[in-house]
Design a protein around this motif. Structure first.
Motif, PDB file in Angstrom:
ATOM      1  N   LYS A 162      -1.576  27.736   9.341  1.00 29.51           N
ATOM      2  CA  LYS A 162      -2.481  27.113   8.358  1.00 29.51           C
ATOM      3  C   LYS A 162      -2.261  25.593   8.224  1.00 29.51           C
ATOM      4  O   LYS A 162      -3.035  24.918   7.567  1.00 29.51           O
ATOM      5  N   VAL A 163      -1.195  25.090   8.842  1.00 32.39           N
ATOM      6  CA  VAL A 163      -0.925  23.645   8.819  1.00 32.39           C
ATOM      7  C   VAL A 163      -1.570  23.013  10.055  1.00 32.39           C
ATOM      8  O   VAL A 163      -1.282  23.420  11.183  1.00 32.39           O
ATOM      9  N   MET A 164      -2.462  22.046   9.832  1.00 36.71           N
ATOM     10  CA  MET A 164      -3.206  21.424  10.942  1.00 36.71           C
ATOM     11  C   MET A 164      -2.545  20.132  11.429  1.00 36.71           C
ATOM     12  O   MET A 164      -2.396  19.909  12.617  1.00 36.71           O
ATOM     13  N   THR A 165      -2.156  19.262  10.516  1.00 35.90           N
ATOM     14  CA  THR A 165      -1.569  17.960  10.873  1.00 35.90           C
ATOM     15  C   THR A 165      -0.513  17.558   9.860  1.00 35.90           C
ATOM     16  O   THR A 165      -0.654  17.841   8.676  1.00 35.90           O
ATOM     17  N   VAL A 166       0.509  16.876  10.357  1.00 33.30           N
ATOM     18  CA  VAL A 166       1.531  16.288   9.473  1.00 33.30           C
ATOM     19  C   VAL A 166       1.610  14.795   9.798  1.00 33.30           C
ATOM     20  O   VAL A 166       1.810  14.417  10.961  1.00 33.30           O
ATOM     21  N   ILE A 167       1.417  13.956   8.775  1.00 30.74           N
ATOM     22  CA  ILE A 167       1.482  12.497   8.972  1.00 30.74           C
ATOM     23  C   ILE A 167       2.530  11.924   8.023  1.00 30.74           C
ATOM     24  O   ILE A 167       2.460  12.141   6.811  1.00 30.74           O
ATOM     25  N   HIS A 168       3.465  11.182   8.591  1.00 33.50           N
ATOM     26  CA  HIS A 168       4.493  10.530   7.787  1.00 33.50           C
ATOM     27  C   HIS A 168       4.019   9.111   7.420  1.00 33.50           C
ATOM     28  O   HIS A 168       3.364   8.439   8.215  1.00 33.50           O
ATOM     29  N   THR A 169       4.366   8.668   6.227  1.00 39.81           N
ATOM     30  CA  THR A 169       3.964   7.338   5.752  1.00 39.81           C
ATOM     31  C   THR A 169       4.464   6.240   6.686  1.00 39.81           C
ATOM     32  O   THR A 169       3.766   5.259   6.940  1.00 39.81           O
ATOM     33  N   GLU A 170       5.661   6.434   7.220  1.00 37.46           N
ATOM     34  CA  GLU A 170       6.247   5.438   8.125  1.00 37.46           C
ATOM     35  C   GLU A 170       5.366   5.236   9.361  1.00 37.46           C
ATOM     36  O   GLU A 170       5.207   4.120   9.860  1.00 37.46           O
ATOM     37  N   THR A 171       4.756   6.327   9.847  1.00 36.45           N
ATOM     38  CA  THR A 171       3.854   6.257  11.012  1.00 36.45           C
ATOM     39  C   THR A 171       2.608   5.455  10.657  1.00 36.45           C
ATOM     40  O   THR A 171       2.133   4.632  11.451  1.00 36.45           O
TER      41      THR A 171
ATOM     42  N   GLN B 103       0.824  -1.216   0.000  1.00 35.92           N
ATOM     43  CA  GLN B 103       0.000   0.000   0.000  1.00 35.92           C
ATOM     44  C   GLN B 103       0.853   1.259   0.000  1.00 35.92           C
ATOM     45  O   GLN B 103       0.644   2.163  -0.802  1.00 35.92           O
ATOM     46  N   TYR B 104       1.835   1.312   0.940  1.00 39.28           N
ATOM     47  CA  TYR B 104       2.612   2.538   1.112  1.00 39.28           C
ATOM     48  C   TYR B 104       3.958   2.513   0.394  1.00 39.28           C
ATOM     49  O   TYR B 104       4.687   3.495   0.411  1.00 39.28           O
ATOM     50  N   GLY B 105       4.275   1.382  -0.245  1.00 38.94           N
ATOM     51  CA  GLY B 105       5.516   1.309  -0.996  1.00 38.94           C
ATOM     52  C   GLY B 105       5.288   1.302  -2.496  1.00 38.94           C
ATOM     53  O   GLY B 105       5.997   1.962  -3.242  1.00 38.94           O
TER      54      GLY B 105
ATOM     55  N   THR C  11       1.740   1.331  -4.064  1.00 37.33           N
ATOM     56  CA  THR C  11       0.546   2.071  -4.526  1.00 37.33           C
ATOM     57  C   THR C  11       0.700   3.570  -4.288  1.00 37.33           C
ATOM     58  O   THR C  11       0.576   4.361  -5.209  1.00 37.33           O
ATOM     59  N   PHE C  12       0.952   3.963  -3.026  1.00 37.79           N
ATOM     60  CA  PHE C  12       1.156   5.372  -2.711  1.00 37.79           C
ATOM     61  C   PHE C  12       2.637   5.716  -2.867  1.00 37.79           C
ATOM     62  O   PHE C  12       3.497   4.962  -2.425  1.00 37.79           O
ATOM     63  N   LYS C  13       2.912   6.871  -3.499  1.00 35.55           N
ATOM     64  CA  LYS C  13       4.301   7.240  -3.796  1.00 35.55           C
ATOM     65  C   LYS C  13       4.845   8.347  -2.905  1.00 35.55           C
ATOM     66  O   LYS C  13       5.977   8.783  -3.089  1.00 35.55           O
ATOM     67  N   TYR C  14       4.071   8.818  -1.960  1.00 33.36           N
ATOM     68  CA  TYR C  14       4.501   9.952  -1.136  1.00 33.36           C
ATOM     69  C   TYR C  14       5.121   9.463   0.182  1.00 33.36           C
ATOM     70  O   TYR C  14       4.913   8.329   0.606  1.00 33.36           O
ATOM     71  N   ASP C  15       5.874  10.356   0.833  1.00 30.74           N
ATOM     72  CA  ASP C  15       6.505  10.045   2.128  1.00 30.74           C
ATOM     73  C   ASP C  15       5.754  10.662   3.298  1.00 30.74           C
ATOM     74  O   ASP C  15       5.988  10.292   4.447  1.00 30.74           O
TER      75      ASP C  15
END
Length: 540
Positions: free
Chosen positions: A388-397, A224-226, A228-232
């Motif tokens: 203006k930034v509410m949340t930051v989520i890393h793919t590793e998390t 899924q995260y490797g 399909t999804f290409k973002y970090d």
């Protein structure tokens, strides 16, 4: 916004996992039950056959058939009831408690309470009584048809017949004498052969199914995260105008997008809107079931495969989406793309403009390399300094939380594999004992004729090994089908399992069955050594 309990991620995760376990409990017990009852039936059948002389004596003394059957019926009934009560106690206390301990590693749960599921318990006991007591009655009636004089004499051994292999003379002449006996004996005791092969098939299939489910979930996060999804990482924003905050040494590239949550026929979905159709491949690897790359088309959308399967959506269909603001979208499906976790609908800014204004509310970003936890935290704090930034989520998390969620299911599968392995040992040990008891005079005759201990061992154990190998082959075939059925049942509503069984899983399942065969053969060796030649030949 109004949220209910099911909107809480941890609560929803717990409920989804309990649904998986519930679905798993609908299939696994059937195979366990089938193998266990088969072993019980053979044991009762053997008991009645062993008591032929006693039954003949009772008949000659004037006891009627009903009275003689009652003796065996009482025995089988008591054995079934005692076994069923012990099984119910263990099944309702020890195994659920073990699963509960596994769940406590992931969730903060209240104290475990034992509960009696009366309907399931009674159904299990009644089925066992009908099968085992029924088999006892049928076997006893079959024996009681003979006259006392016939019953009091020893039952003649099963006749040996020419087999098909003997007709192929060039091949038959090459085979050693001891191997010829083994081959002929396999075809001579057809009932025992069938039961042994069936038992090993069931146990191997159960073990392979357990390993197969593990294979299907172990690489889920990587896919899924490797692939399909290409973002970090993802940054959720609120009317962010200054994009300079993403011009840092850690971030190599970023893409703005809008995310809208909604429902499609009661399934929760996420609509991902990109500025242009050329931008989507930078965020998501969009491939269809044939692994061919697909792209967005004008005024059309891409939807994920699990969502399409649930609602029977095909290419060219028009779907109706209801978003959180009760706005209705009618969208045409151009392609169905692969996805493993969640339900997504991909579209571009132009397609959305027919229904509402495009307002980016998140930014997908890629980092220079794989950041460690401290570096991720540092980057998150830097981005969160902007109001203006509410949340930051890393793919590793996300990967870690998903792995933790699947870990509990992994451990429960390990419990099922251990139980299947234990059942495999019981089947082999029981049938091996029955085999020796049935053929005591035959084995004693071989000893009298001058066969050494290792030759007598080979005579019996070689059959077990051949039947185990046949059972393993059928078990691997049946196990593949069983795995796909179980995965289809256990799979969560918003998750697509991989449906893959590794070669290692097939090897492990086969090796466990073979190891138990060698253990049983070792035990059998000592049983064969104890057989007294003179006493065995004298006894009737």
């Amino acid at each position: 916004y109004i949220y209910d309990r099911s909107d809480d991620q941890t609560y929803a995760s717990y409920i989804n996992q309990t649904i998986s376990i519930k679905n798993l409990s609908a299939i696994f017990p059937l195979v366990f039950y089938g193998v266990a009852i088969l072993v019980s039936l053979i044991s009762m059948n053997r008991m009645v056959e062993d008591d032929r002389g006693e039954i003949g004596t009772l008949k000659s003394l004037g006891f009627n058939n009903k009275e003689i059957i009652t003796k065996y019926l009482r025995f089988s009934f008591l054995a079934t009831i005692i076994g069923a009560i012990l099984g119910t106690i263990i099944g309702l206390t020890a195994i659920p408690y073990l699963i509960f301990i596994i769940y406590r590693l992931l969730f903060l749960l209240p104290n475990f309470h034992f509960g009696l599921n009366l309907s399931i318990s009674l159904t299990s006991i009644i089925i066992a009584i009908i099968c085992i007591c029924g088999a006892t009655i049928i076997t006893a009636y079959k024996v009681l048809k003979d006259k006392p004089a016939i019953l009091m004499r020893p039952k003649p051994p099963t006749s040996g017949k020419k087999i098909l292999l003997e007709k192929i003379k060039p091949l038959w002449h090459i085979i050693k004498f001891s191997n010829k006996i083994t081959i002929r004996n396999i075809f001579r005791y057809k009932k025992r052969v069938f039961v042994t092969v069936f038992g090993i098939t069931g146990c191997t299939a159960l073990m392979l199914c357990g390993f197969g489910i593990k294979d299907s979930i172990v690489d889920l996060t990587k896919m899924q995260y490797g692939q399909t999804f290409k973002y970090d990482g993802i940054t959720y924003t609120n009317n962010l105008t200054n994009k300079d905050i993403f011009n840092t040494e850690e971030i190599t590239s970023y893409i703005e997008a809008e995310q809208i949550t909604g429902t499609l026929n009661e399934s929760n979905i996420t609509m991902l809107i990109v500025p242009s159709k050329e931008e989507l491949p930078k965020i998501v690897n969009t491939v269809n079931k044939e692994n061919k790359k697909v792209s967005l088309k004008e005024n059309e959308v891409l939807i994920t495969d699990k969502l399409a399967d649930i609602h029977n959506i095909k290419k060219g269909d028009t779907i109706t989406i209801l978003d959180g603001d009760k706005k209705i979208y009618k969208l045409k499906v151009s392609e169905i793309v692969k996805n493993y976790m969640g339900h997504y609908i991909y579209l571009d800014k132009n397609t959305l403009s027919k229904y509402k204004e495009y307002k980016p509310n998140l930014v997908y970003f890629n980092t220079t390399n794989k950041l460690n936890k401290k570096e991720q935290e540092k980057l998150s704090n830097k981005l969160l300094q902007n109001d203006k930034v509410m949340t930051v989520i890393h793919t590793e998390t996300l990967m870690e939380s998903t792995r933790d969620m699947l870990k509990s299911l992994d451990k429960i599968i390990a419990v099922l594999i251990i139980l299947a392995a234990a059942l495999s040992f019981v089947v082999l040990y029981n049938l091996s004992n029955i085999n020796i008891t049935e053929r005591k005079r035959e084995i004693a005759t071989l000893k009298v004729l001058g066969f050494f201990d290792n030759e007598v061992d080979n005579y019996i154990t070689k059959e077990n090994l051949i039947l185990t190998v046949i059972g393993i082959i059928f078990g691997l075939i049946f196990g593949h089908f069983l795995t796909y059925i179980v995965i289809g049942t256990v799979e969560l509503e918003n998750t697509r399992f991989l449906r893959e069984i590794s070669i290692l899983s097939c090897i492990y399942s086969s090796l466990i069955s073979l190891v138990f065969t060698f253990i049983v053969n070792f035990v059998t060796h000592h049983s064969l050594k104890k057989i007294n030649m003179i006493e065995s030949l004298k006894s009737v």
